[in-house]
Design an enzyme around this catalytic site. Structure first.
Site, PDB file in Angstrom:
ATOM      1  N   THR A  55       2.295   6.378   2.057  1.00  8.06           N
ATOM      2  CA  THR A  55       2.509   7.779   1.831  1.00  8.06           C
ATOM      3  C   THR A  55       4.162   8.583   2.432  1.00  8.06           C
ATOM      4  OG1 THR A  55       0.698   7.947   4.140  1.00  8.06           O
ATOM      5  CG2 THR A  55       2.096   9.975   3.765  1.00  8.06           C
ATOM      6  N   TYR A 143      -0.615  -5.608   5.777  1.00 11.39           N
ATOM      7  CA  TYR A 143      -2.057  -3.777   5.404  1.00 11.39           C
ATOM      8  C   TYR A 143      -2.671  -4.659   4.207  1.00 11.39           C
ATOM      9  CZ  TYR A 143      -1.942   0.695   3.197  1.00 11.39           C
ATOM     10  OH  TYR A 143      -2.211   1.983   3.342  1.00 11.39           O
ATOM     11  N   LYS A 167      -3.827  -3.784   9.105  1.00 11.87           N
ATOM     12  CA  LYS A 167      -4.161  -2.738   9.163  1.00 11.87           C
ATOM     13  C   LYS A 167      -5.307  -2.914   8.343  1.00 11.87           C
ATOM     14  CE  LYS A 167      -0.143  -0.550  10.083  1.00 11.87           C
ATOM     15  NZ  LYS A 167      -0.545  -0.027  11.447  1.00 11.87           N
TER      16      LYS A 167
END
Length: 303
Positions: A55, A143, A167
């Protein structure tokens, strides 16, 4: 202030808020515009803040810009919550940014899974091992967007001593359960990496916490969802998730190319102008999406 590994490990069971990267009208970084967004998220109860996540338009930033952002975000946070700093791209870019993030006081690094078209599972392991060697005892959070590297590679990655969290950003909760079972001997924080709407199925197999881009705009709503899930109140969590479904649907348009666009436009409409989204992301919103977003913000009393 760098948080302890124990403090970070606990915080990862909460919300990892992925911050936007602010630009001005000339497409230049203006990190100070992030300060009220950071304050609002912390005041609402967001547990971890992330610089240089997706993001944050990580792949649209130069390495130098990413260094500037992690330094600025560390200053805005000022030790109030743990800072997770994203690193990635080429190995040497990742190492450069890892050193800068460590110097800035990040509590841990979030290692983006390499998006290279020629990725070997063992190459991913070598990539993370090299970053771990560079930063000593600084914790790492993986991630993981593509579980196609296989459970053997995931197990080997979780055995790297600095790795304390994953994640999981693949829509495969049963595969997640398998990975958790394979690594139960390690104290790994398994975090839902697909934001609020995927948190319930991930919670159902034992994951805790989730990532969120909504926290830039409406952090209290994300915190309420987390509280409901932690209390085992799935009906309440689903009710709250339905309340943000249109917002997330807007972010998924154009092959997810409006993911950051919707967040940044919402911030503009709230009076927190963080500029445009860099190509190849979409900018501006379509007229239809703009109308829907304006209506949602009015319904949420955020316009």
């Amino acid at each position: 202030m760098r948080h302890t590994t124990a403090e970070l490990r606990t915080a990862l069971n909460g919300i990892s808020g992925i911050l936007v990267t602010p630009f001005d009208g000339d497409d230049t970084l203006v990190p100070d515009r992030l300060a009220p967004i950071v304050d609002r998220a912390i005041e609402a109860g967001v547990h971890v803040l992330v610089a240089n996540g997706n993001t944050s338009e990580f792949y649209g930033l130069t390495t130098r810009e990413a260094e500037q952002m992690v330094q600025a975000v560390a200053g805005h946070i000022a030790g109030r919550v743990p800072l997770l700093a994203g690193v990635g791209r080429s190995l040497h870019d990742a190492l450069t940014l890892a050193r800068a993030s460590q110097d800035a006081g990040a509590s841990a690094l979030m290692v983006h899974q390499p998006p290279d078209p020629f990725v070997a599972p063992r190459g991913v392991v070598s990539y993370v091992q090299r970053i771990a060697q560079e930063v000593g005892d600084l914790p790492l959070v993986l991630y993981l967007r593509d579980d196609g590297i296989g459970l053997d590679a995931i197990t080997e990655l979780c055995a790297i001593p600095q790795v304390i969290g994953v994640k999981w950003a693949s829509p495969t909760p049963l595969r997640l359960a398998q990975a958790m079972a394979r690594t139960r001997d390690h104290d790994i924080a398994w975090v839902g990496g697909l934001a609020e709407h995927w948190a319930p199925p991930f919670y159902a197999v034992g994951s805790r916490g989730f990532t969120s881009g909504l926290i830039n705009v409406r952090p209290a709503h994300s915190v309420a969802i987390h509280s409901a899930l932690e209390a085992g109140d799935y009906p309440r969590a689903m009710q709250l998730i339905r309340g943000m479904a249109e917002f997330e649907a807007l972010r998924a348009e154009e092959r997810n190319g409006t993911n950051v666009t919707v967040v940044k436009r919402a911030l503009q409409l709230q009076g927190n102008d963080c500029g445009a989204v860099r190509a190849p992301g979409a900018w501006p919103l379509s007229d239809k999406a703009e109308d829907t977003l304006r209506r949602l913000l009015e319904e949420w009393d955020l316009a």
